[in-house]
Scaffold this active site. Structure first.
Site: not given
Ligand code: PLP
Length: 403
Positions: A21, A136, A188, A216, A247, A276-277, A362
């Site tokens: 990448r 899932s 996505s 999304h 998004k 976490t902060t 991906t």
């Molecule tokens: N869930 C889905 C379906 C996603 O596509 C993404 C990121 O692209 C996330 C969760 C994670 O979201 P974030 O980018 O806010 O960490």
């Protein structure tokens, strides 16, 4: 002792496969969308971005910017700590009320990203529900998969959007075992939409919790931008709605909404929330403004859909093969990593068009693609130019055309 050769050899294998990448260093200047300045090895170059997830351009909306600037001047740049240790601002609590109200749920909880929201929520739920199993969808996001792994529970992967396979998995499980069905409304990488109602029916029949990722979809679908479940009148049948602010809302952060006890449990138990902060109040102010605008005004959404339809028509005219799913995401499958990279290189170097290739992991190998996203600021002329460019490249590289 040096371990670098291990990393070098891993990177070399990515390069050999054509999926190493390379990030483009972009400056997205306010008022200039969808253009961005690319700091290329040979100097600055202006590109049109065709792969942004800032779907409505809200990151540059004057009121969103103003909210962030004003809140920075009032509250400073950072939040000062974790939510537990002085990092809970009044604005965090108000934003949690806003998202709960948006989805018609009792309670909301915000996280530093959508990834963390999924990972923290699913892992902590899996730990609370003894002997639990998560069903899932096979195309779930990495953050959902990571949440299941971290929860240490059984994972049953069902075929993508396949109700028969989901049913078969549910039927084979001990009825007494706690179950969570984790899925996404708008996927996505394929841009397709889950059969939400039928999944809710199965969840009811088999007594499973429904966990829906609307990352999304929020801001774009449903009344007031509450997502696909809201558009279908199904919000009340989803136990946990997860989404993000990065998004369509154009900022950063993630959240869940659900029943008071469930969300309060996650607040009290999830490592990714506790340790976490918290988000800076200025970021929260920008998010809140963005949500409020998109709850009231559909102008940008309407423009987006107009552009999405134009883009799909233009691709169809040139027989460029795209997934014709019913969403705003337009995936164009090339089918192998080196050619996908070639398409993107030619687009960038000869046409000034920036699209990042999408490779394994991906998407599965052989499914490498361009993931086109159009925004309200892409003009019909730009859409035509993209179509012309793709038509030319498809011919030059002898790529498969749509039947
Ligand atoms: N869930 C889905 C379906 C996603 O596509 C993404 C990121 O692209 C996330 C969760 C994670 O979201 P974030 O980018 O806010 O960490």
């Amino acid at each position: 002792m040096s371990y670098d050769h291990i990393f070098t050899s891993y990177l070399q294998s990515l390069k050999t496969e054509g999926r190493y990448r390379i990030f483009a260093d972009l400056e997205r200047l306010v008022g200039d969308a969808p253009y961005a300045l690319w700091h290329s090895p040979s100097g600055k170059k202006k590109l049109i971005v065709w792969c942004s997830n800032d779907y409505l351009g809200m990151s540059q909306h004057p009121e969103v910017i103003q909210a962030m600037v004003e809140a920075t001047q009032l509250y400073g740049a950072g939040s000062g700590g974790t939510r537990n240790i002085s990092g809970t601002a009044y604005s965090h609590v108000n934003l949690e009320k806003e998202v709960a109200d948006l989805h018609g749920k009792e309670k909301g909880l915000i996280f530093t990203s959508g990834y963390i929201a999924n990972e923290a929520t699913i892992s902590s739920l899996a730990q609370a529900l003894q002997n639990c199993v998560v069903l899932s969808d096979e195309k779930n996001h990495a953050s959902i998969i990571q949440g299941i792994r971290a929860g240490g529970c059984e994972r049953r992967v069902f075929r993508h959007n396949n109700l028969a396979d989901l049913r078969a998995n549910l039927s084979s499980l001990d009825p007494k075992r706690p179950k969570i069905i984790a899925f996404i409304s708008v996927y996505s990488m394929d841009g397709d939409i889950a059969p939400i109602e039928a999944i809710c029916d199965l969840a009811e029949e088999f007594n499973a919790i429904t966990y829906l990722d609307e990352v999304h979809a929020v801001g774009l679908y449903g009344p007031q931008g509450a997502g696909v479940a809201a558009e279908l009148g199904l919000q009340h049948r989803i136990d946990i709605i997860q989404a993000n602010f990065a998004k369509a809302y154009g900022v950063i952060g993630g959240y869940i909404t659900g029943s008071l006890p469930l969300v309060d449990y996650v607040r009290s138990a999830a490592s990714g929330f506790i340790f976490t902060t918290s988000l800076p109040p200025a970021v929260v102010a920008a998010i809140h403004r963005s949500i409020s605008i998109l709850r009231q005004d559909t102008t940008l959404r309407d423009q987006l859909w107009h552009r999405v339809n134009l883009l799909k028509e233009r691709l169809k005219k040139s027989s460029i093969p795209y997934h014709s799913a019913n969403s705003h995401i337009v995936p164009v499958v090339v089918g192998n990593a080196p050619q996908c990279q070639d398409v993107c290189d030619i687009l960038r170097d000869e046409y000034g068009i920036y699209v990042q290739p999408i490779n394994y992991p991906t998407v599965p190998r052989g499914q490498e693609r361009l993931r086109l996203t159009v925004t309200p600021s892409h003009t019909p002329e730009m859409i035509n130019e993209l179509g012309d460019a793709l038509e030319d490249i498809w011919n030059r590289l002898n790529l498969c055309l749509a039947a």
